[in-house]
Design an enzyme around this catalytic site. Sequence first.
Site, PDB file in Angstrom:
ATOM      1  N   SER A  41      65.973  46.443  40.153  1.00 51.21           N
ATOM      2  CA  SER A  41      66.413  47.440  39.180  1.00 51.21           C
ATOM      3  C   SER A  41      67.516  46.868  38.275  1.00 51.21           C
ATOM      4  O   SER A  41      67.258  45.927  37.531  1.00 51.21           O
ATOM      5  CB  SER A  41      66.833  48.711  39.919  1.00 51.21           C
ATOM      6  OG  SER A  41      66.947  49.788  39.021  1.00 51.21           O
ATOM      7  N   ASP A  63      56.305  54.454  37.971  1.00 50.69           N
ATOM      8  CA  ASP A  63      57.775  54.353  37.957  1.00 50.69           C
ATOM      9  C   ASP A  63      58.326  55.260  36.857  1.00 50.69           C
ATOM     10  O   ASP A  63      58.030  55.049  35.672  1.00 50.69           O
ATOM     11  CB  ASP A  63      58.158  52.883  37.702  1.00 50.69           C
ATOM     12  CG  ASP A  63      59.634  52.621  37.923  1.00 50.69           C
ATOM     13  OD1 ASP A  63      60.437  53.545  37.669  1.00 50.69           O
ATOM     14  OD2 ASP A  63      59.978  51.505  38.334  1.00 50.69           O
ATOM     15  N   HIS A 113      59.838  53.837  41.579  1.00 52.01           N
ATOM     16  CA  HIS A 113      60.883  52.831  41.371  1.00 52.01           C
ATOM     17  C   HIS A 113      61.383  52.239  42.687  1.00 52.01           C
ATOM     18  O   HIS A 113      62.092  51.245  42.696  1.00 52.01           O
ATOM     19  CB  HIS A 113      62.045  53.500  40.622  1.00 52.01           C
ATOM     20  CG  HIS A 113      62.970  52.519  39.961  1.00 52.01           C
ATOM     21  ND1 HIS A 113      62.578  51.697  38.913  1.00 52.01           N
ATOM     22  CD2 HIS A 113      64.277  52.220  40.190  1.00 52.01           C
ATOM     23  CE1 HIS A 113      63.601  50.948  38.540  1.00 52.01           C
ATOM     24  NE2 HIS A 113      64.644  51.240  39.300  1.00 52.01           N
TER      25      HIS A 113
HETATM   26  C1  MLT Z   1      69.251  51.506  37.242  1.00 51.32           C
HETATM   27  O1  MLT Z   1      69.523  52.622  37.639  1.00 51.32           O
HETATM   28  O2  MLT Z   1      69.696  50.507  37.796  1.00 51.32           O
HETATM   29  C2  MLT Z   1      68.417  51.396  36.032  1.00 51.32           C
HETATM   30  O3  MLT Z   1      67.190  51.931  36.203  1.00 51.32           O
HETATM   31  C3  MLT Z   1      68.308  50.004  35.539  1.00 51.32           C
HETATM   32  C4  MLT Z   1      69.535  49.644  34.772  1.00 51.32           C
HETATM   33  O4  MLT Z   1      70.244  50.531  34.312  1.00 51.32           O
HETATM   34  O5  MLT Z   1      69.785  48.438  34.605  1.00 51.32           O
END
Ligand code: MLT
Length: 217
Positions: A110, A160, A191
């Site tokens: 992520s 996702d 996700h």
């Molecule tokens: C997260 O929550 O980490 C996002 O989906 C990805 C990001 O903000 O880099």
Amino acid sequence: MSSSDLGFIHRFIPSRSGQPAPTLLLLHSTGGDENQLLQLGSTLAPDAALLSPRGKVLEGSMPRFFRRLAEGVFDLEDLKARTHELASFVEAASTTYHFDPAGVVAVGYSNGANIAASALLLRPELLAAAVLFHPMVPLEPESTPTLTGRPVFIGAGQFDPMVARAETERLAALLEDAGADVTLHWRPGGHMLIPEEITAAQAWLSQRQIPATASRR
Ligand code: MLT
């Protein structure tokens, strides 16, 4: 070993193998820390050394690797600066912990996958390979980097809610245009990081020729 030296709170775990082994650069998700992906790293490559920094940006109490303005909307100046800062950390860590910087494989989930993708695009010399779980397109580089033959695994969820299919495909295309050898692994799901894609990434990694560099104690 846990340390706040080198500019990042981080953990470094030397390779358990006496043989040359790569170093996995573990990059956690939003709200994770330097411990979040240690088990994942050992599963992906049991012989590898593990270098795991904690992101320095706080969103509330949640560490991240760079600032965002909203979900999926990134502060690009911060992202660029933090990418270079992370690259400098990896270079300094290679001297401190005596691993060869040519054998560093990023493993990010992520937010961590996003800064790993940014590092591929802005600092193409930094990583020997990358495993990106649920990345977005972090930025469009001003010029196409050279990533000839660089192995990149992208794990993506068909449903996702944070990363649209088209965005995953755009990232794969960006990396392929730069010459990277991209494996795009789709699975039904969202996700969350699940065992099936970890197994797929582990099999993929075990088949790659990563420069085998010793992490000397
Ligand atoms: C997260 O929550 O980490 C996002 O989906 C990805 C990001 O903000 O880099």
